[in-house]
Design a protein around this motif. Structure first.
Motif, PDB file in Angstrom:
ATOM      1  N   LEU A  78       0.831  -1.214   0.000  1.00 41.93           N
ATOM      2  CA  LEU A  78       0.000   0.000   0.000  1.00 41.93           C
ATOM      3  C   LEU A  78       0.863   1.260   0.000  1.00 41.93           C
ATOM      4  O   LEU A  78       0.478   2.279  -0.575  1.00 41.93           O
ATOM      5  N   ALA A  79       2.015   1.188   0.637  1.00 36.33           N
ATOM      6  CA  ALA A  79       2.897   2.350   0.751  1.00 36.33           C
ATOM      7  C   ALA A  79       3.636   2.662  -0.553  1.00 36.33           C
ATOM      8  O   ALA A  79       4.027   3.805  -0.776  1.00 36.33           O
ATOM      9  N   ALA A  80       3.829   1.668  -1.407  1.00 36.77           N
ATOM     10  CA  ALA A  80       4.575   1.876  -2.653  1.00 36.77           C
ATOM     11  C   ALA A  80       3.920   1.101  -3.796  1.00 36.77           C
ATOM     12  O   ALA A  80       4.524   0.191  -4.368  1.00 36.77           O
ATOM     13  N   PRO A  81       2.687   1.461  -4.163  1.00 35.14           N
ATOM     14  CA  PRO A  81       1.977   0.662  -5.175  1.00 35.14           C
ATOM     15  C   PRO A  81       2.634   0.698  -6.554  1.00 35.14           C
ATOM     16  O   PRO A  81       2.658  -0.323  -7.245  1.00 35.14           O
ATOM     17  N   ALA A  82       3.169   1.844  -6.960  1.00 34.69           N
ATOM     18  CA  ALA A  82       3.783   1.917  -8.301  1.00 34.69           C
ATOM     19  C   ALA A  82       4.986   0.986  -8.395  1.00 34.69           C
ATOM     20  O   ALA A  82       5.176   0.299  -9.406  1.00 34.69           O
ATOM     21  N   MET A  83       5.789   0.964  -7.349  1.00 32.52           N
ATOM     22  CA  MET A  83       6.947   0.073  -7.336  1.00 32.52           C
ATOM     23  C   MET A  83       6.493  -1.389  -7.418  1.00 32.52           C
ATOM     24  O   MET A  83       7.074  -2.197  -8.149  1.00 32.52           O
ATOM     25  N   MET A  84       5.445  -1.727  -6.676  1.00 38.13           N
ATOM     26  CA  MET A  84       4.963  -3.103  -6.669  1.00 38.13           C
ATOM     27  C   MET A  84       4.368  -3.513  -8.020  1.00 38.13           C
ATOM     28  O   MET A  84       4.569  -4.638  -8.460  1.00 38.13           O
ATOM     29  N   VAL A  85       3.660  -2.587  -8.670  1.00 37.93           N
ATOM     30  CA  VAL A  85       3.133  -2.885 -10.008  1.00 37.93           C
ATOM     31  C   VAL A  85       4.287  -3.163 -10.955  1.00 37.93           C
ATOM     32  O   VAL A  85       4.238  -4.104 -11.758  1.00 37.93           O
ATOM     33  N   GLY A  86       5.350  -2.381 -10.845  1.00 42.25           N
ATOM     34  CA  GLY A  86       6.535  -2.625 -11.676  1.00 42.25           C
ATOM     35  C   GLY A  86       7.163  -3.969 -11.387  1.00 42.25           C
ATOM     36  O   GLY A  86       7.580  -4.681 -12.311  1.00 42.25           O
ATOM     37  N   TYR A  87       7.247  -4.331 -10.115  1.00 42.60           N
ATOM     38  CA  TYR A  87       7.832  -5.624  -9.734  1.00 42.60           C
ATOM     39  C   TYR A  87       6.980  -6.773 -10.256  1.00 42.60           C
ATOM     40  O   TYR A  87       7.499  -7.742 -10.817  1.00 42.60           O
ATOM     41  N   ILE A  88       5.672  -6.658 -10.125  1.00 45.59           N
ATOM     42  CA  ILE A  88       4.765  -7.698 -10.617  1.00 45.59           C
ATOM     43  C   ILE A  88       4.888  -7.816 -12.131  1.00 45.59           C
ATOM     44  O   ILE A  88       4.943  -8.923 -12.680  1.00 45.59           O
ATOM     45  N   LEU A  90       3.707 -11.356 -14.939  1.00 51.86           N
ATOM     46  CA  LEU A  90       2.316 -11.675 -14.598  1.00 51.86           C
ATOM     47  C   LEU A  90       1.368 -10.700 -15.289  1.00 51.86           C
ATOM     48  O   LEU A  90       1.651  -9.510 -15.378  1.00 51.86           O
ATOM     49  N   PRO A  91       0.233 -11.199 -15.769  1.00 49.16           N
ATOM     50  CA  PRO A  91      -0.736 -10.317 -16.421  1.00 49.16           C
ATOM     51  C   PRO A  91      -1.484  -9.465 -15.393  1.00 49.16           C
ATOM     52  O   PRO A  91      -1.560  -9.828 -14.218  1.00 49.16           O
ATOM     53  N   LEU A  92      -2.026  -8.353 -15.830  1.00 53.60           N
ATOM     54  CA  LEU A  92      -2.850  -7.471 -15.008  1.00 53.60           C
ATOM     55  C   LEU A  92      -2.187  -7.148 -13.660  1.00 53.60           C
ATOM     56  O   LEU A  92      -2.722  -7.466 -12.592  1.00 53.60           O
ATOM     57  N   PRO A  93      -1.037  -6.502 -13.707  1.00 53.34           N
ATOM     58  CA  PRO A  93      -0.309  -6.253 -12.454  1.00 53.34           C
ATOM     59  C   PRO A  93      -1.073  -5.396 -11.438  1.00 53.34           C
ATOM     60  O   PRO A  93      -0.929  -5.609 -10.232  1.00 53.34           O
ATOM     61  N   GLN A  94      -1.902  -4.466 -11.910  1.00 49.34           N
ATOM     62  CA  GLN A  94      -2.683  -3.656 -10.965  1.00 49.34           C
ATOM     63  C   GLN A  94      -3.689  -4.521 -10.206  1.00 49.34           C
ATOM     64  O   GLN A  94      -3.882  -4.360  -8.999  1.00 49.34           O
ATOM     65  N   VAL A  95      -4.325  -5.428 -10.936  1.00 48.48           N
ATOM     66  CA  VAL A  95      -5.287  -6.343 -10.309  1.00 48.48           C
ATOM     67  C   VAL A  95      -4.553  -7.290  -9.356  1.00 48.48           C
ATOM     68  O   VAL A  95      -5.019  -7.546  -8.229  1.00 48.48           O
ATOM     69  N   ALA A  96      -3.410  -7.787  -9.790  1.00 49.78           N
ATOM     70  CA  ALA A  96      -2.614  -8.678  -8.942  1.00 49.78           C
ATOM     71  C   ALA A  96      -2.207  -7.978  -7.652  1.00 49.78           C
ATOM     72  O   ALA A  96      -2.211  -8.591  -6.571  1.00 49.78           O
ATOM     73  N   ALA A 110       6.175 -17.870  -4.065  1.00 51.04           N
ATOM     74  CA  ALA A 110       7.535 -18.432  -4.100  1.00 51.04           C
ATOM     75  C   ALA A 110       7.905 -18.818  -5.524  1.00 51.04           C
ATOM     76  O   ALA A 110       9.002 -18.494  -6.006  1.00 51.04           O
ATOM     77  N   LEU A 111       6.983 -19.489  -6.200  1.00 45.12           N
ATOM     78  CA  LEU A 111       7.250 -19.950  -7.567  1.00 45.12           C
ATOM     79  C   LEU A 111       7.326 -18.790  -8.560  1.00 45.12           C
ATOM     80  O   LEU A 111       8.145 -18.798  -9.479  1.00 45.12           O
ATOM     81  N   ALA A 112       6.485 -17.784  -8.385  1.00 47.16           N
ATOM     82  CA  ALA A 112       6.428 -16.672  -9.345  1.00 47.16           C
ATOM     83  C   ALA A 112       7.531 -15.641  -9.123  1.00 47.16           C
ATOM     84  O   ALA A 112       8.074 -15.108 -10.096  1.00 47.16           O
ATOM     85  N   PHE A 113       7.863 -15.355  -7.864  1.00 53.16           N
ATOM     86  CA  PHE A 113       8.746 -14.229  -7.574  1.00 53.16           C
ATOM     87  C   PHE A 113      10.126 -14.624  -7.048  1.00 53.16           C
ATOM     88  O   PHE A 113      11.046 -13.808  -7.064  1.00 53.16           O
ATOM     89  N   HIS A 114      10.278 -15.828  -6.551  1.00 52.55           N
ATOM     90  CA  HIS A 114      11.538 -16.204  -5.906  1.00 52.55           C
ATOM     91  C   HIS A 114      12.110 -17.486  -6.496  1.00 52.55           C
ATOM     92  O   HIS A 114      12.687 -18.304  -5.791  1.00 52.55           O
ATOM     93  N   ASN A 115      11.961 -17.675  -7.802  1.00 51.41           N
ATOM     94  CA  ASN A 115      12.367 -18.925  -8.425  1.00 51.41           C
ATOM     95  C   ASN A 115      13.796 -18.932  -8.945  1.00 51.41           C
ATOM     96  O   ASN A 115      14.253 -19.941  -9.457  1.00 51.41           O
ATOM     97  N   ALA A 116      14.531 -17.843  -8.794  1.00 48.65           N
ATOM     98  CA  ALA A 116      15.935 -17.789  -9.209  1.00 48.65           C
ATOM     99  C   ALA A 116      16.789 -18.349  -8.073  1.00 48.65           C
ATOM    100  O   ALA A 116      17.451 -17.616  -7.337  1.00 48.65           O
ATOM    101  N   LEU A 117      16.763 -19.657  -7.910  1.00 49.18           N
ATOM    102  CA  LEU A 117      17.372 -20.282  -6.748  1.00 49.18           C
ATOM    103  C   LEU A 117      18.901 -20.200  -6.736  1.00 49.18           C
ATOM    104  O   LEU A 117      19.515 -20.447  -5.699  1.00 49.18           O
TER     105      LEU A 117
END
Length: 146
Positions: free
Chosen positions: A45-55, A60-66, A102-109
């Motif tokens: 909530l504090a940094a929505p633009a950054m999070m949309v960019g990260y998503i 992932l499709p529809l980052p704002q919805v996600a 974990a699978l979507a965002f942290h899969n670069a093991l």
């Protein structure tokens, strides 16, 4: 009072202490597990633009919805877990959310940081599945609904 009655009373008192300990541990565990979800949702909530960019960066499709879904799941699920409201269902949803993220965002093991985040999410899912299996305990809204 007979010796057998005294033994029964002592056994009941011990059982009640064990129940309170188990139910207290359950409440504390729910609060501790919830903390990471609530803090994560509030940070989004504090940094929505950054999070949309990260998503978007993970494809992932529809980052704002996600983002909106993630905030609702994390904050709403975290608060419901603390309250012990529909605890098994909420814990199952948060466990699934943890594995999916974990699978979507942290899969670069190969990256040590991502490796740690991946297995943190998997460990959280394991803790949440314990709640699915054993419920919220006495100190919960679920216990009051019975």
């Amino acid at each position: 009072m007979s010796t057998s009655q005294g033994s029964v009373l002592a056994a009941n008192a011990e059982h009640n202490r064990a129940d309170v300990t188990q139910d207290s541990a359950s409440l504390i565990g729910r609060v501790l597990l919830s903390a990471i979800f609530i803090l994560s949702g509030v940070s989004k909530l504090a940094a929505p633009a950054m999070m949309v960019g990260y998503i978007s960066s993970v494809g992932l499709p529809l980052p704002q919805v996600a983002l909106v879904v993630a905030i609702i799941v994390e904050v709403g699920g975290g608060l419901a877990l603390i309250a012990g409201y529909r605890t098994r269902l909420v814990a199952a949803g948060l466990a699934l959310f943890s594995v999916v993220t974990a699978l979507a965002f942290h899969n670069a093991l190969g990256d040590q940081n991502q490796f740690i985040h991946f297995f943190k999410n998997i460990a959280m899912a394991g803790g949440l599945l314990q709640i699915v299996a054993f419920g919220a305990g006495r100190f919960s809204l679920d216990a009051r609904r019975r």
